[in-house]
Write an enzyme that holds these catalytic residues in place. Structure first.
Site, PDB file in Angstrom:
ATOM      1  CB  CYS B 116      -0.931  -0.026   1.205  1.00  0.00           C
ATOM      2  SG  CYS B 116      -1.971   1.440   1.343  1.00  0.00           S
ATOM      3  CB  CYS B 213      -7.010  -1.546   6.931  1.00  0.00           C
ATOM      4  SG  CYS B 213      -6.613  -1.448   5.173  1.00  0.00           S
TER       5      CYS B 213
END
Lengths: 366, 388
Positions: B116, B213
């Site tokens: 990410c 997440c």
């Protein structure tokens, strides 16, 4: 409004003198609004905003039939505000059949489809007066005439219409009409539902019977007076203001088109209200453009936003343009009292600069 | 002369530098934004919506989902700065979630936060930052950026050794590092919380987020089951074998195993056994003793250098093979196309898919993805290597 938040503290349902004073204020506001709209005072109901009025109309018309197990149909346009759209979805969950009447970017509302649906005797037709995203004016008179002929109640969400296009309910074949106070500068969280006598409706709330049981609960006296004042001011200058906004809107569209050759004016082929301009800009990241414009002091929006604040695809543009809706990023400009020619020029300049900058960076990035 | 981050320079025209700060809604990035405001920058907050939160059932998770967006917005409101939401769902799904699934399907153990940072978060941030006339970007990572007067930039470990997150930043492109600000890197977690309380930030007492997440349940196998086709080999039973090929049991899908893992192997070994390799081609999970977990040679791909002049063959570096592991001395045997490292002392459970991150002291040099670790061949003595 102010005295109704301070010294005139009475509850309009109370019988003592303070209560009477408050009731008098509400009823005066109701009569004033009725006069402005061209309906009877007994047809004006105060509610807590446009969304509530829309829900009341759609669910209030769907539920009596559903309650006794009748086949219940609701007809809405494909470009309704989410308050109608989502209420219809809820009616569907409760067992109603919901039909969407399409809107063509050139030919407008599909009246032939509406005619076919009216044969089925729906419990309600809900087709808005002015669309909130692109400003398109829908053919309320034609829809109303057809509904009257078929004996079907017609609701229209006129939140974006009042003060922008002529709204005379005395000679409009409409049975339920939604208005919002804050769209015209009135207090937020206020609204009016016009409900013609003889139209039956299930309320959404139950309680003390205020507003003839259509919207029970202690009334918002200051809000009612505020709505009336807002309507009065907006309607007083409507015609001249509409002309002014229309020319500003056209110069905004023209200015943008001059610099952004691929610009698409959404709903260009339809009759449009003067206070909204929705354009599609090709090949530019919408979210970035929104932010760039906000930081530059140009307050625009992208249609509808989801609860997270991220932008969401517009069902209105999808209904009008199908897959082509994806090709361009929508930006909605709303024009109002404070908008003037220098502001339009500045908006054009800043928008064009932002689009060109983002485009340039995206080309470099590829 | 190195200088820690301090008051911003005033730009021509008296303009203050504009910084785009990624705000997750957690306490670290909230304080990062607050510190930048305090130092006199013009700050713009953004929260990235990375996946469709409506699909997740559990609501109480920190830092993610609408709660995170709402908290970030409330902090921004309190600081008097604008706040926006970037929808990066599409890129995040492609670059992070799809990769995560594909790595497990191939028997490796991915590092999605690195993916990410390298591919999604900072790239997006810098692209939009440019479009918004920003002079820099910032995040709440525990690492430090030092800028020399000559304009050079150095990325260092965070002051708080416990919280240090430099490990996750090895994939940042150099142009990102150049304009990056990491205001909490000079603070300890304790100090960050104190700052948050002192500033009255709504996120001051928010619990730490630990899970990945997009795996709010903490069980990534749920996600694999949803995203891989039914009866994907990674989720089908297969043999558990020892390094000599003896079948000693059966597992219920190799995607559930990572190098060094002990759980789920069944018992019956004379001494503790661990996963030493996952072979996706044959669906074998290879187990061995603690000794067999040791590796001295590591092969690393997808290498990125954060520094302008990267080290070359023969150079000595420190390498960290997982988050929270100590960095250990190694020499570079080959720098490209693959990076080959020789560890001075064997390390346990060097795991394909995880990051190997190179440091010189506290300075982050770069890193890459571990492709394989040689668990059997003993490493040559450093003295016999290719030292220059």
């Amino acid at each position: 409004m102010e005295p109704h938040l301070a010294e005139n503290f009475g509850n309009p349902s109370s019988l003592h003198r303070w209560g009477r004073a408050a009731r008098n204020s509400i009823e005066t506001a109701r009569e004033g609004i009725a006069d402005l709209l061209g309906v009877d005072a007994g047809e004006v109901f105060f509610v807590r905003g446009g969304t509530e009025a829309d829900n009341l109309a759609v669910l209030g018309r769907a539920r009596p039939g559903l309650r006794i197990g009748d086949r219940t149909r609701i007809v809405v346009s494909a470009i309704e505000h989410s308050a109608v759209r989502e209420a219809a979805l809820q009616a569907e969950r409760e067992g109603a059949e919901v039909h969407h009447v399409g809107v063509d970017p050139e030919a407008g509302l599909d009246l032939a489809h509406l005619d076919a649906l009216l044969d089925e005797q729906p419990a309600l037709v809900s087709i808005m007066w002015v669309n909130n995203e692109i400003g398109a004016v829908l053919p309320v008179a034609e829809v109303g005439a057809r509904c009257r002929a078929a004996g079907v109640p017609y609701h229209t969400d006129a939140v974006q219409a009042l003060g922008r296009v002529p709204v005379h309910l005395a000679d409009s074949p409409v049975d339920l009409v939604t208005f919002s106070g804050h769209k015209l500068g009135g207090p937020k969280g206020t609204g009016v539902l016009v409900l013609r006598s003889g139209i039956k409706l299930d309320p959404l709330h139950y309680g003390g019977g205020q507003e003839d049981g259509i919207r029970p609960g202690t009334q918002d006296v200051a809000g009612a007076v505020g709505v009336w004042t807002a309507f009065r001011l907006a309607l007083g200058e409507r015609e001249s203001e509409a002309q002014r906004l229309e020319s500003l809107r056209d110069s905004l569209a023209e200015g943008l088109s001059r610099h952004l050759p691929d610009l698409r004016v959404h709903g260009a082929g339809l009759e449009r209200a003067p206070h909204i301009l929705n354009v599609g800009v090709r090949d530019v990241d919408g979210a970035t453009l929104m932010m760039a414009l906000d930081l530059q002091g140009v307050a625009v929006s992208q249609g509808s936003a989801c609860s997270s604040g991220a932008s969401r695809r517009s069902h209105v543009l999808e209904a009008l343009y199908g897959e082509q809706a994806e090709a361009a990023t929508p930006i909605r400009f709303s024009l109002g009292l404070g908008t003037d020619e220098p502001e339009i020029e500045e908006a054009v300049r800043r928008t064009v600069a932002a689009v060109e900058k983002i485009n340039m960076l995206e080309r470099v990035g590829r | 002369m190195k200088q820690p981050e301090a008051a911003p320079p005033v730009l021509p025209g008296g303009r203050r530098p504009r910084i785009l700060v990624a705000m997750s809604g957690g306490v670290d990035s909230s304080v990062a934004a607050a510190l930048l405001v305090e130092r006199g920058y013009e700050v713009i907050g953004v929260t990235m919506k990375t996946f469709c939160y409506e699909d997740t059932v559990d609501h109480g998770k920190t830092c993610c989902g609408l709660d995170g967006i709402r908290d970030a917005r409330r902090v921004a409101d309190g600081l008097g700065i604008p706040h926006y939401v970037f929808d990066v769902e599409e890129a995040f799904t492609r670059d992070v979630i799809d990769d995560f699934v594909s790595e497990y399907a191939q028997g490796r153990t991915p590092n999605p936060c690195v993916r990410c940072n390298s591919n999604t978060k900072f790239r997006d941030l810098i692209a939009r930052g440019k479009a918004l006339d920003c002079d820099g970007i910032a995040s709440g990572h525990y690492a430090r950026v030092e800028r020399s007067e000559e304009g050079g930039t150095t990325l260092l470990r965070g002051r708080d050794q416990e919280k240090d997150q430099a490990y996750f930043l090895w994939g940042l492109p150099p142009d990102v590092v150049e304009v990056l600000h990491l205001p909490v890197g000079d603070l300890t977690k304790e100090e960050v919380r104190e700052q948050a309380s002192a500033l009255g930030l709504v996120t001051a007492d928010k619990p730490e987020s630990q899970e990945i997440c997009f795996v709010p349940t903490g069980d990534y196998r749920d996600l694999l089951t949803r995203r891989l086709e039914t009866r994907h080999p990674a989720l089908e039973p297969g043999p558990i074998v020892t390094s000599d090929g003896t079948v000693v049991g059966e597992h219920d899908g190799y995607a559930g195993f990572t190098v060094g893992q002990r759980k789920g192997l069944g018992g019956g070994f004379s001494e503790p056994h661990f996963v030493i390799e996952v072979r996706s081609a044959t669906r074998e999970v290879v187990v061995g003793t603690k000794d067999e977990l040791d590796a001295s040679r590591v092969e690393v791909g997808e290498v990125n250098w954060v520094v302008g002049s990267p080290p070359g063959p023969g150079d000595e570096v420190l390498v960290q093979i997982r988050h929270r592991a100590r960095a250990v001395p190694a020499s570079i045997q080959q720098a490209s196309p693959l990076l080959r490292l020789s560890l001075h002392s064997p390390q346990s459970a060097v795991t394909p898919g995880q990051s190997a991150v190179l440091f010189s002291g506290d300075q982050l040099l770069g890193g890459g993805r571990i492709i394989r670790a040689d668990t059997r061949a003993p490493a040559p003595s450093p003295a016999l290597g290719t030292m220059q």
